[in-house]
Each structure stands twice: as C-alpha cells, then as structure tokens.
Design a protein around this motif. Structure first.
Motif, mmCIF file in Angstrom:
data_model
loop_
_atom_site.group_PDB
_atom_site.id
_atom_site.type_symbol
_atom_site.label_atom_id
_atom_site.label_comp_id
_atom_site.label_asym_id
_atom_site.label_seq_id
_atom_site.Cartn_x
_atom_site.Cartn_y
_atom_site.Cartn_z
ATOM 1 N N PHE A 24 0.838 -1.197 0.000
ATOM 2 C CA PHE A 24 0.000 0.000 0.000
ATOM 3 C C PHE A 24 0.879 1.255 0.000
ATOM 4 C CE2 PHE A 24 -1.649 3.492 2.600
ATOM 5 C CZ PHE A 24 -2.752 3.858 1.845
ATOM 6 N N GLY A 25 1.916 1.261 0.839
ATOM 7 C CA GLY A 25 2.807 2.419 0.909
ATOM 8 C C GLY A 25 3.452 2.694 -0.433
ATOM 9 N N TRP A 26 3.895 1.622 -1.082
ATOM 10 C CA TRP A 26 4.514 1.792 -2.396
ATOM 11 C C TRP A 26 3.501 2.358 -3.386
ATOM 12 C CZ3 TRP A 26 3.393 -0.120 -7.211
ATOM 13 C CH2 TRP A 26 4.357 0.140 -8.205
ATOM 14 N N TRP A 27 2.314 1.757 -3.409
ATOM 15 C CA TRP A 27 1.285 2.238 -4.343
ATOM 16 C C TRP A 27 0.932 3.682 -4.016
ATOM 17 C CZ3 TRP A 27 -3.619 4.054 -3.115
ATOM 18 C CH2 TRP A 27 -4.435 4.349 -4.221
ATOM 19 N N PHE A 28 0.743 3.946 -2.758
ATOM 20 C CA PHE A 28 0.292 5.268 -2.356
ATOM 21 C C PHE A 28 1.291 6.341 -2.782
ATOM 22 C CE2 PHE A 28 -0.087 8.810 0.577
ATOM 23 C CZ PHE A 28 -1.441 9.090 0.443
ATOM 24 N N LEU A 29 2.575 6.096 -2.512
ATOM 25 C CA LEU A 29 3.567 7.128 -2.801
ATOM 26 C C LEU A 29 3.855 7.243 -4.294
ATOM 27 C CD1 LEU A 29 6.053 6.576 0.145
ATOM 28 C CD2 LEU A 29 4.654 8.595 -0.270
ATOM 29 N N SER A 78 -0.546 6.759 -6.490
ATOM 30 C CA SER A 78 -1.848 7.367 -6.205
ATOM 31 C C SER A 78 -1.779 8.881 -6.411
ATOM 32 C CB SER A 78 -2.273 7.061 -4.767
ATOM 33 O OG SER A 78 -1.575 7.884 -3.879
ATOM 34 N N THR A 79 -2.898 9.458 -6.723
ATOM 35 C CA THR A 79 -2.935 10.910 -6.950
ATOM 36 C C THR A 79 -2.725 11.647 -5.635
ATOM 37 O OG1 THR A 79 -5.327 10.815 -6.750
ATOM 38 C CG2 THR A 79 -4.416 10.809 -8.967
ATOM 39 N N LEU A 80 -3.317 11.131 -4.557
ATOM 40 C CA LEU A 80 -3.142 11.801 -3.261
ATOM 41 C C LEU A 80 -1.673 11.753 -2.825
ATOM 42 C CD1 LEU A 80 -4.721 13.252 -1.060
ATOM 43 C CD2 LEU A 80 -4.972 11.071 0.120
ATOM 44 N N GLY A 81 -1.040 10.589 -3.047
ATOM 45 C CA GLY A 81 0.377 10.454 -2.704
ATOM 46 C C GLY A 81 1.228 11.417 -3.519
ATOM 47 N N TRP A 109 -8.426 6.687 -7.899
ATOM 48 C CA TRP A 109 -7.419 7.221 -6.988
ATOM 49 C C TRP A 109 -6.005 6.984 -7.494
ATOM 50 C CZ3 TRP A 109 -9.539 5.766 -1.438
ATOM 51 C CH2 TRP A 109 -10.731 6.511 -1.235
ATOM 52 N N SER A 110 -5.918 6.284 -8.621
ATOM 53 C CA SER A 110 -4.606 5.931 -9.143
ATOM 54 C C SER A 110 -4.171 6.905 -10.227
ATOM 55 C CB SER A 110 -4.655 4.538 -9.769
ATOM 56 O OG SER A 110 -4.224 3.588 -8.866
ATOM 57 N N ARG A 111 -2.875 7.055 -10.341
ATOM 58 C CA ARG A 111 -2.366 7.872 -11.431
ATOM 59 C C ARG A 111 -2.262 6.993 -12.671
ATOM 60 N NH1 ARG A 111 3.056 10.480 -10.268
ATOM 61 N NH2 ARG A 111 2.393 11.820 -11.964
#
Lengths: 411, 519, 430
Positions: free
Chosen positions: A254-259, A262-265, B387-389
């Motif tokens: 999740f951390g990898w995906w998030f940073l 993801s757009t929020l990351g 939510w994904s790029r």
C-alpha cells in the motif's frame, strides 16, 4: 579488495551504500562501547605492557567479547548454523531452529507497518515523531474492541484492526489539526503527545472499563480468541510469527502504491518537496497535512494493534514504552530505508534482528539490550549525514542534494 | 573608548587619501563543468564609475563575489594599487577597502540602521558593550558628508527599499570603502530613486571613490558610466567608452543584432475575460500594497503591466492566482467571481499562471519533467483513474509537450532541476498552455532567460493571443512590455496610473512609471 | 514614512481572531473558577493558607500565622480576577497575551488548591503552604531555565537544539557518577558541562559541517543518550552502586536575604546551581543584547549571509554557541540530578522538550525564558501537589498537565511569536 571496489561502484549508484557503510560504522562504534564497558576487556588492556605477548591476549579477549556479543545477536536473530545443519541432516527440530527467525519476523511485523507510517509523513515533509503514541492508541483501541465487543472471528479481526487504525488516526488528528490551523511544529506536539498518551495508557489500564477484572495492576482485559491474529504455523507450533506478517506485507505494498501510484500520494510528495509549488498547483496544504497525519497515524495505530493482537493479547502500562517503543525504532528504520518502502522492508528486518538478537545477547553475555538502540541511533546519525560517511570511507563524493525532511520553527 | 576614537579618525582619513586602482587579471571561475568566468580582466581607476554590463547569467555577480572575497577564483589575480591580493573572506576585502551593495540586501531586518552599519566593526565600550552613541555619531557624520540621510535608530524592516539601499551604501562607506561595488542596484528602485542613486554615485566618484556598477540596463550605463566593460557567457567581449550607442552595446551584450519587436497580426479584441475592480491587497507585513486596482483583460489581447518592481505587481499576480488574500474589490474570470477563491478553484476556472519565481512556485525541481508537466492536472482524466495515477498517459503527455514546446532534455524522466532556466520556463509554459484556458497570466516571463528562449516564449504568448486567449503579462522590462503589449497598464505605488497604447512611446511610459498621470 | 511605521505596529498586534480565542479561553477559565470552585463550594467552607517554610521552621526568625479565608468568596474573587485578565486581552489585544494566560493558569491552579483543601472537605491536608509550594516549583523551574537558556544560545545563532533532553540525561548521568566518586558537585558540574558541550559539538558538527537535518540529528542524539545512559546504568552503575550514591546538593542561604518572609526560603536558600542559573541568565541576557558578541550572534541567526559579508565567521559563531548551549544543558542535567538524587534511566521525562516550549514562550529571550520556566515549574509542581489533596481527578490525568500546556504554547494558542529568521536553516557559503 574486490568487495571494496564493488561497494565503491555501488555507492556511485545510490544512497544504498551510505546506509550500508553507516551500518558498518554503527557496529564498529557499538563494539567500542562494549570494549569500554566490559571489565574483563579493560583489565586485559591495563596489563598490555606487562609482557610482550600481553597485547595478543588483550586483543584476543577483546575479539572474544565483542565477537561473543555479535555472535549472540546473530544466533538470536537468525538461528545457529549448527542447529540448521542438524535440522537439515536429520529433518528434526525445525521449530527450535527457526524460532529465532520467527521472533525476528514477529518483531519486524509491527515495525514495518509503523515505518511505512513514518515514511509517508517524511515524504510529505512532516516528521511524525509521535508514531509510538499513535501505536499505543491503536493498541488500546484494539484491546477494547477485542475484549469488550464479541463477534465471530471473520468479523472480529477486521473490526479490531479497523478500531486500531481509527485509534491511531485520532492520535494523528491532534497534531495534524494543530499544524494545519495553528502552525504548531509537529515535532514538539507529537513528542508531548507521546508523554500524554503514556499517561493515558496508565489511566485506561487502571480504569474500571478496561482493567483486567480482579487485577489491581495497570493491565487491560485480554482480547477474545476471535480477535487474536493467529500464528501462521498454528497455535501449537510455538512459533509466534502471525498472520500479521501478511498485513505488514499489504501495508508495504500500500505504501509503495500510495507514494508512487496514487494521486493523493503525488500531492503529498509535491507538498513535501516544495510546499510553495504545491500551493500554486492548487493543492490544499491544510488538507494534505490533516490527511497525512490521519494516514500516518492510522498506520501507526495498526502497527500497535497488530503488535497487541499477535503477541501480548492485552495492553499494560508498559505497552510500547521505553525500549519497546516500536514507533521510535520506526523513525530510524524509515531513515535507514531512505523513505522507500522496499528500503523499509530491509531496514525493519535488520533492526528487528538487532533487537531480537539483542535479547539473546543480554541473556547470554549480560550486555544490555540497550546496545541495539545505541547502534541504531549511531547508524541513523550517519545516514542523516551522507557526506560524512563518504569522507570517512574516502568514497567518491557525488553531489547528492541535502534535502531536509523537517522545517525549523520559522515555517 | 579607544576603539571609538580610532573609528572616528578613520572616517576623517577617508577624504584625505585619493582613491584606489583595482585590477582583475585573467580571473577564471568554474562550477563543476560550467565556466562562469573565463579569463576576465578589467581595471577600475580611482574616481571612475566603471560599468559592468551583461545579461542575466553572464557571470557578473560571480565576478563581483570573487572580487569581494565570497568566492575564490581558480585562476587569475586581483591587484590593488599594484599589489596582488588574495581575500580569504569578505571581511578581508572590506578591510582592504572594498565595499559591496548586494542585489539582495545584506541587512538584518530586525536590527536598527546603526546596528546594521557597524555590524562586524562595532565600536565598543567596557565589557565589550556596543557603543551606540559612537555608531550614531559616525552615521550622522557620514550621512551629512555624502548626502545620505537616514535615521540611525530606525528598524531596517520598516524602511523603504530605497532607504535600505542607502543603509547598504553607508555601511560600505563606514568601512572606508575606496571601491564600491553596486550589484544591480536599480532593479528595485523607482525612477526618482534611480536618479538620486546616480547623483550619489557621481558625488562619490568626485570624492575619489571608485565605483563598479553592475547592470543589464543600457540607459543607466550611458547616463552614469565612464567606462563600460561588457561581458557575455563569462567572457569580456569589449571595453568601450560611455558614448557608445545603445544599439552597439546591445549587440555586444547579446552577441547579435536583436530586435525586441515581435511581429504581431492585428486581432480584434474580444470581450473581457479577466476583470479587476477596486482590488486592495496587503503584503505579508500588513501594509496595503495594491490600492484599488481596476483592470480589464480582453480575449485576443495582451495586457502588459509595466512598472518598477515593488509597486504591487507581484502581490496583484498572487492575488489573481488565489495565493494572496484580497482585502476588498472583486476579480472575475470568464464571468465567474474568483475573488479569494482557492488556487484550485481558480485553476479550474481557466487561469494559466506562470509565476514570477518559477523555481519556488512553478516547479518541483527534484521531480521529473513528466511529473512537473501534470503538477496541477494530476487529479484529472486522463492522468488519473480513480485514486490511481495513469502513468502511461502522464508519459505520453510529456513526450508530446516536450516535442511541441522544444524543451531540450535527454529524457522526460530527468529531474526538472537538471534543465537550464530557459527549458524550465518552457516546461511551465507548456503545462499551463496544455489546459483549456480562459486567461493566461505570466509574471516576468523571460527573466533570466537566454535570448533564444525569450524569443520562443514571446512567440508562444503572441500565438495564444492570436487564437483569442486573453493574456496578462507583468514585466519590469520596459522593452518587453512595449513589444508584447497591445495595451500597457502602468503600476505605481499600488495603483494603475493609466492604461495606454504602447505607441505612446517609452518616454511617456517611463514618466508614468514614476507616477505621472498620462495626458 | 510615518504612515508605514504606524501600519507596521498595527500589523504586529495579535490578529483579531487569535486574541479572541485566547481571551475566550481565559474568560472560560475564570468562569470555571468562579462557578465551580467558588459558588460550587459550600458557603461555610474555609481554606487555609500557611507560610512557614518546612525546613526553616525551627530557627525561622519570623513566623507568619495562617491565613484562613472563606473558600467560596475567595475563589469568586480569583475567578473575577481571571475574567478581568481575559477581558483585557479581548479589548486591548496586547502583543504578549502569553503572560496573561500564564498568570491566569497559575491563579486557576491556586484556586483549585484552595478548593481542594477546603474544610469541611474530602482532603487530608486542610491547608496550602505557599512557601513550600513556591520552593518546590523552583527546582523544576531551575532545570527549565538551564534548558531554555541552552536553547536561546543555540537558536539565536540559527541552530535548533532539540537535543536538550539528551544533554540533560548525559549531564545527569556523568554528574551522578562524578559526584559519587569525588563527593564534589563542582567536579560534577564540570563533568556534566563538558559532556553536554561534547554533545553540542556533535550536533554542531553534523548540522554545520555536513548540513544534516538539525531536528533529526537532535532527536537521534536524544535516543542515543537515552539508550546509552540506560546501557551504562546497567553495565556500570548497577554492578558498582558506589558510582550512583544519589547525593543531592545542599542549600546555601544568602545571609539576611534568606530571612525575608516567604521569598527568603524560596529564592535565597537554594543550591548554588540555582544561583548559577540566575547568574547565567543575567550574563547571557547582557551578552546577547548589549555586547558586540551578542550583536554578531543575533546577526548570524537572523541573516547569516549579511553577517558573512562583513567578515563574521558564521560557522565558527554557530559552533561556539551550540557548544556553549550544550554545556549549559549539561549543567542543567547535573542540576536536575542534584535535586532529584540517584540517576535513573529516562528520569528527566521530557523536561528538555518542555524547556524548548519555555524558550518559545519566552520569545527566544533569556528573561522571557525565566518567566516561562517559572510558570511551567509552578504549574507542574502544583499539578503534582494536587495528588495529595484527594482531588477527584486521577493522578494520570494531572500528570499530563505540563505537556498539554507545552502543546498549547507551541500551537501558538496563546500568541504567536517570531523565531530568529534563519533558525534551523543550514548555511552554505556561496
């Protein structure tokens, strides 16, 4: 020397070598600490001029003592080679052989989760030094949900996990709101919250609501079996490593995906790298600050919950306090792993090994477990000063931009 | 007490000795593989105003920092009155009689004028106490002698920019400077302040002081200089008398004949896309810096805001972009009220914004070009899926824009920080123009860029205007304003003095920049 | 010109909203005191104030009788006093509402004590001893003074010293060892200061020479010292208890002054660590704001480039100040140990961080830091003192009190302040 050249090349490729060399320095200084505080060794050196061969015996005593300590750490964390060869040849005794490994993974599980929590904050330019307090809150919330609410396993485990996340997120919300709306420096706020939460932990474990019935001590009720994260190899195996390991793996992913995906990351990273540009790009700084504390706090809470639900099954007044503070170790792991999720996997395994092995060291050589924490602090001091490490090892200095993770008071 | 006396005698000593001859011989400075100064030689005679002319990034400031001891040259030497010197730090340069007025003032805002002037050379009393009376006396003496009036007890942060500059000059004089380096001193001044600065420079020169005047403005060089040394790409390209024509100087400076005139077709102006009504804005200290500005930017038109820096333009641009609070008044974009809306809402309403400080507000230097090209669009299709790029879309977008906007780079995944200033600016322009816009706003769009990039950016701006977009340009370069603008609004002291046709000429607009109302 | 100046002063006033919030909080405190502690207690209840110092009582040249007051009336008066302070903040919007807030919370705590010791009431102890209360809080205040003075020295030069807690621990550890061996607090103080200076040097070395992140380095120095002192405690002090005897420093009365009622035993019958702290505050205050050294230090902390341009060596100034700051914090550790006795791992319990808050509260001025330290010391001691009065609040909640105040301070809930402009920003020579 081949290895030396290999490492030099490695260094040209990136900061991983800085971490590696920092580790070497950490162990060297740790050895010096052992030498300086072990009476036998000091005595041997005191008589070094008494005879020509005394220096050899002094060296031998030194190496024996330091070696014994570090060997104990290795055996305690990974297992002894003889036990492995015995198990491989006879097929017997695997449980005992891999028990150290199981312990290391058990320790690494909440550590990795908390490190991802700290890492996400760091990448946003925020130093969440309160991960430990948030983890405690997660543990308390989990203990409450596990002992006061009764559900079937399929519901109970997710319920306690979610409560753990919420508990930690609540702990993160306070510094988040204070930073976003009052500009309070998160370092002081989260540090102070750690102390406040430690008192709160005492308070709830002594409160009638959560205290173990029939107990006068600061100890909570034990969670239902349905809320326990079961050991992977079964309760009877004696190996403690639990299904929490998979949660940790999921959190790393999740951390990898998030940073990275993801757009929020992406917003978080922009804010961390250049808050002015973030603002001009339409990113709401307050929203980012509050979200990062919610996510970071939530993950830290999850770490506490997993720790509680897979090992102790209750919280007491010493839960994650002092040297057990997994949230503090997480800061060092995040820095060691250069705030990359994959780096954190290695970092948490390593520091878990150091801590678990440190217990064996303490038991077998009497050298206090605190040595592990000393080595960790020294490693991080060096990791935070890459140029120094390069100077010590006379490595080719690349112009690596020094990027500050935190800001001074002057916003 | 003893120290005080020494200081005062030193001050009197100044008038009796005659100037200083400073020579730079073959000075070379490299930063990594980049050569900032290459074999630069020049001589400043006593009592001479020596101008150092060159474009931004030509290496003027580097050279001066070497002379002032803040940087060290790899080759070459500094010779003062026939004696080779080497400064370990700027303190030594100061002690050897060199004073420097930096482009960014070296003043401590929370200190008084007196404290700033004596810093590093404090007169003291017993117990190491600073002797404030001696400091004040010295400042009074110096101010009256050189006509630099300023209150020694005022806090520097409460002074206007012009006065702060005076403090800087006083500071240099108080250290017995024989050579005064003025680094781009006029960039932040009003025309009157520039006039009075030039008067000060002349009077200092006639008192025997040597002056090194660094600028990229041709007019000032001609007005005040004795000798002009032109540098380009870190090399001296000529040393010429002040009588040299402006065109010749410009040619020397940029290396080829430049015409700032941009060819523009005539386009019918459309309706107003960006309207400001009685806008009032305060700066960080709470001082009102924009006092009731009303302005219309029409579609198919370039509205250029001229004015000396520090007359409220920066704050106005920030307020339009939603980065600064509007005290009163309204701003409408394409018919929508965007007053005090968030930057996000304003971007979505169709404002393209090229910020003044591009490295601070426009880019994330440690991120890749492709990421910087979607800095404010990453949440929208096609760059996001849920939510994904959507990284493939981000990459293809980058490949397309890099191609179209001629960004010179080896790879779209390279850090933006590795690009040259001109290419960084192209990245921002490309990003802003790749969105559907109602109005395009650019602050100091070509500051610090090389000539090629300037032309490119100008062409892009004109093209957008030809396609009917409303364009707002803020520039302190009068030539840029005159050549780009269809209409020119001149700002002075937080107000729009007037909106005129650029055809009225630079003379009129220059007067307006000093606050004069147009006829 | 004059118009601009007026505008600036206006801008320096606290913004409306914030003042109102602070005023609201203060008025709320006051109402609580008046309604709960005042009107909420029985009209017949009495509270007693005593003044005799515990340790001087036998040979005290003065004897002040107890002051017995009506709990309800007295607390209503105190409540109204707090409300008045809040109203002042609301109306005048002073630049420094912190002091008013600090005063209000002290009054609040005293009101709480009055209420807690009322007779008839649940408390075992039917009085509040003013002298003992003040004397007790001086101990904590002194340690905080050392800590925040260390912060002043470092941060005025532009380096954030968040390692004060670590320097406290180091100073306390070595102080305890040295005093146990030599039986001399002079040597202990020297050892503690030396070790603190060493830690200061480490911070300076990494922060200045290698431009490492000051906050991270500071925090890691604290963890390092926490683990190192705990390690050494187990390895050295436990097997050799003679190294950790737990001597405490004796007090030295200042002739005549120590005979002053109340103030005498509080301020003039202290250990010389206390007198040293006061002297250091005066010295640093004088040095920073009157001397050439101070002007240069402040220039380095505000605008290092400007300082460098007139030949001031920024790095050397910072080194010197951070090392001095470390020494002062190390001394603070010894002072703490000299009042608390035997070293125990982690026993400074975050006082080093509280000192940072006192520094902010005191606006980076030594004198302000003293006021802040006294306020913190008093509130911490009063909060702890409450535990002996059977107050219906658990001791764990009361224990949180100093930390909550610290958060309130750094959150600027009681007024925002401006730190040195270059605080925490590494300086790179161009």
């Amino acid at each position: 020397m081949k290895i030396w050249n290999f490492l030099k090349r490695l260094n040209a490729r990136g900061p991983a070598a800085t971490a590696f060399f920092a580790l070497i320095l950490g162990f060297i200084i740790g050895a010096l600490v052992i030498i300086a505080t072990t009476a036998v060794v000091l005595n041997a050196w005191r008589h070094v001029f008494s005879s020509p061969t005394a220096i050899f015996s002094a060296l031998k005593v030194t190496f024996d003592n330091v070696g014994a300590a570090y060997r104990a750490i290795f055996i305690g964390a990974v297992g002894s080679p003889s036990a492995y060869s015995h198990s491989i040849t006879t097929g017997q005794g695997w449980t005992n052989t891999i028990d150290p490994l199981s312990e290391t993974l058990t320790y690494a599980t909440p550590l990795a989760i908390a490190s991802i929590a700290v890492c996400i904050a760091f990448r946003t330019g925020i130093f969440n030094i309160g991960a430990n307090g948030q983890a405690i809150l997660g543990g308390i919330a989990g203990a409450w949900a596990g002992s006061m609410v009764h559900l079937p396993t399929a519901l109970h485990i997710p319920f306690t996990l979610i409560l753990g996340v919420l508990g930690g997120a609540l702990g993160g919300l306070i510094p988040g709101v204070l930073k976003a709306y009052a500009g309070a420096h998160e370092v002081i706020v989260t540090l102070m919250l750690n102390y406040i939460i430690a008192f709160f932990l005492l308070y709830v474990t002594l409160s009638t609501a959560l205290q173990q019935p029939g107990q006068a001590n600061d100890i909570s009720r034990t969670i239902d079996g349905s809320a326990v994260l079961p050991p992977i190899f079964g309760t009877g195996s004696g190996l403690r490593v639990s299904y929490g390991l998979f949660i940790a793996a999921a959190v790393v992913l999740f951390g990898w995906w998030f940073l990275n995906r993801s757009t929020l990351g992406f917003d978080f990273r922009i804010t961390g790298a250049n808050p002015h540009a973030a603002r001009a790009a339409g990113i709401n700084a307050r929203r980012v600050i509050i979200f990062v504390f919610l996510i970071s706090g939530g993950l830290a809470g999850l770490a506490g919950e997993v720790q509680m639900a897979s090992t102790t099954h209750f919280v007491d007044g010493g839960f994650l306090i002092g040297s057990a503070g997994v949230g503090f170790t997480a800061i060092t792991v995040a820095l060691l792993g250069r705030n990359e999720p994959m780096g954190i996997v290695w970092g948490s395994l390593l520091f878990a090994a150091l801590n678990v092995g440190g217990r064996t060291m303490q038991a077998s050589t009497g050298i206090p477990l605190d040595l592990a924490a000393i080595i960790q602090s020294i490693v991080v001091l060096f990791v935070a000063s890459p140029v120094l490490v390069k100077e010590i090892f006379r490595l080719h200095t690349t112009t690596e931009a020094v990027q500050l993770a935190t800001k001074g008071w002057g916003q | 007490m003893k120290k005080t006396r020494v200081l005062v005698t030193r001050v009197f000593f100044v008038t009796t000795i005659t100037g200083m001859r400073v020579e730079l011989r073959g000075v070379t400075k490299r930063f990594g593989s980049f050569t900032a100064n290459n074999q630069i030689s020049l001589t400043v005679e006593p009592g001479q105003i020596h101008c150092l002319l060159g474009e931004n990034g030509a290496g003027k400031s580097t050279l001066m920092n070497i002379l002032f001891g803040m940087l060290h040259a790899e080759e070459g030497e500094i010779v003062i009155d026939g004696q080779a010197v080497r400064f370990a730090d700027s303190g030594e340069a100061v002690r050897r009689g060199i004073g420097m007025v930096h482009q960014h003032f070296m003043l401590v805002p929370v200190f008084t004028v007196a404290e700033n002037v004596v810093l590093g050379f404090e007169p003291t009393k017993s117990l190491g106490r600073v002797n404030h009376r001696a400091a004040n006396d010295m400042i009074h003496e110096l101010s009256s002698r050189f006509g630099l009036d300023v209150d020694p007890d005022a806090l520097v942060e409460n002074l206007s920019v012009g006065l702060q500059q005076r403090v800087e000059i006083l500071k240099a004089l108080s250290h017995d400077a024989e050579l005064l380096i003025l680094d781009e001193p006029t960039a932040v001044l009003t025309p009157q302040e520039i006039e009075s600065l030039m008067a000060i420079m002349r009077s200092l020169a006639s008192a025997g002081k040597s002056i090194l005047f660094i600028t990229h403005k041709l007019k000032e060089v001609q007005a005040v200089g004795d000798v002009i040394t032109v540098i380009r790409h870190g090399e001296v390209v000529g040393s010429v008398p002040a009588t040299t024509s402006e065109a010749d100087l410009a040619t020397l400076m940029v290396g080829r004949d430049v015409s700032f005139s941009v060819t523009k077709e005539v386009v019918e102006a459309g309706p107003a896309v960006l309207s400001l009504r009685d806008v009032v804005i305060r700066d960080d200290r709470g001082i009102s810096v924009v006092n009731g500005v009303s302005l219309d930017v029409n579609g198919g038109q370039i509205m250029a805001i001229a004015g000396v820096q520090g007359n409220g333009q920066t704050e106005l641009v920030e307020a339009i972009a939603g980065l600064r609070h509007v005290e009163s008044g309204t701003i409408t974009l394409g018919g929508r009220d965007i007053t005090n809306k968030t930057p996000r809402q304003i971007l979505d309403a169709g404002l393209g914004h090229v910020p003044e400080d591009r490295q601070r507000d426009g880019l994330v230097l440690s991120m890749s070009i492709e990421d910087n090209l979607v800095l404010n669009t990453a949440h929208f299709r096609p760059f996001a899926k849920g939510w994904s790029r959507n990284l493939p879309a981000v990459s293809s977008n980058a490949a397309d824009l890099v191609e179209r906007f001629d960004v010179r780079t080896t790879s779209i995944t390279a850090d933006v920080g590795s690009l040259s200033g001109g290419n960084q600016q192209k990245v921002i322009v490309a990003r802003e123009l790749s969105r559907p816009l109602t109005c395009f706003m650019a602050a100091q769009p070509t500051r610090g860029l090389d000539v090629g990039s300037i032309e490119y950016v100008h062409r892009q701006i004109v093209e957008q205007r030809n396609q009917g977009l409303g364009v707002l340009i803020v520039s302190s370069e009068l030539d840029e304003v005159l050549s780009l603008g269809d209409r020119v609004a001149v700002m002075f002291s937080g107000q729009v003095v007037g909106v005129v046709d650029p055809q009225v000429g630079r003379e009129t607009i220059g007067l307006m920049m000093a606050g004069a109302k147009p006829e | 010109m004059s118009v601009e100046t007026v505008e600036v002063t206006k801008a320096l006033k606290q913004p409306h909203g914030r003042s109102r919030v602070i005023a609201g909080i203060i008025v709320g405190l006051g109402l609580f005191v008046a309604l709960v502690f005042g009107l909420g207690s029985s009209g017949r209840a009495k509270s007693q104030f005593t003044f005799s110092p515990v340790n001087l009582s036998s040979n005290a040249p003065w004897h002040l009788g107890a002051l017995t007051v009506n709990t309800r009336g007295w607390n209503v008066v105190l409540g109204v006093l707090i409300i008045a302070l809040g109203t002042e903040v609301w109306v005048r919007r002073p630049r420094a509402p912190m002091l008013r807030f600090g005063l209000s919370s002290i009054i609040f705590l005293f009101a709480l004590l009055f209420w807690a010791c009322r007779t008839p009431g649940p408390s075992q102890i039917p009085f509040v001893n003013l002298t003992a209360t003040l004397a007790g809080s001086v101990g904590i205040a002194m340690v905080l003074m050392y800590g925040s003075l260390s912060g002043v020295l470092c941060e005025r030069a532009g380096v954030v010293n968040i390692a004060i807690e670590g320097q406290f621990l180091g100073g306390a550890f070595f102080g305890s060892m040295v005093v146990s061996v030599t039986n001399s607090f002079l040597y202990a103080a020297l050892a503690g200061a030396l070790f603190g200076a060493l830690l200061g040097w480490l911070l300076a070395f990494l922060a200045i020479r290698y431009m490492s992140d000051q906050v991270i380095v500071g925090v890691v120095i604290v963890t390092m010292m926490a683990s190192l002192s705990s390690y050494l405690n187990l390895q050295v002090l436990t097997p050799y208890p003679n190294f950790n005897l737990g001597n405490t420093a004796s007090t030295t009365g200042i002739p005549l002054l120590d005979k002053i009622p109340v103030l005498g035993p509080v301020l003039f019958n202290e250990t010389w660590f206390f007198y040293l702290a006061v002297a250091l505050v005066a010295l640093v205050s004088f040095g920073l704001f009157k001397t050439r050294w101070g002007l240069r230090v402040r220039a380095v902390g505000e605008h290092p480039k400007a300082a460098e341009s007139v030949g001031i060596n920024v790095a050397r100034t910072r080194y010197r100040n951070v090392i001095m700051g470390g020494a002062v914090a190390g001394l603070g550790g010894v002072a703490f140990m000299a009042t608390q006795g035997q070293f125990q791992p982690g026993y400074t319990s975050g006082l080093g961080y509280v000192a940072l808050a006192a520094l902010i509260f005191g606006r980076w001025k030594p004198s302000g830091a003293v006021v802040a330290s006294i306020l913190f010391g008093l509130s911490a001691f009063l909060a702890n003192g409450l535990q002996s009065y059977s107050v219906p609040v658990s001791s764990e909640i009361i224990g949180m009190f100093p930390y909550i105040i610290t958060i309130a301070v750094v959150a600027g809930l009681i007024g925002r302040v401006r730190p040195p402009a270059a605080d925490g920003v590494p300086f790179k020579r161009s």
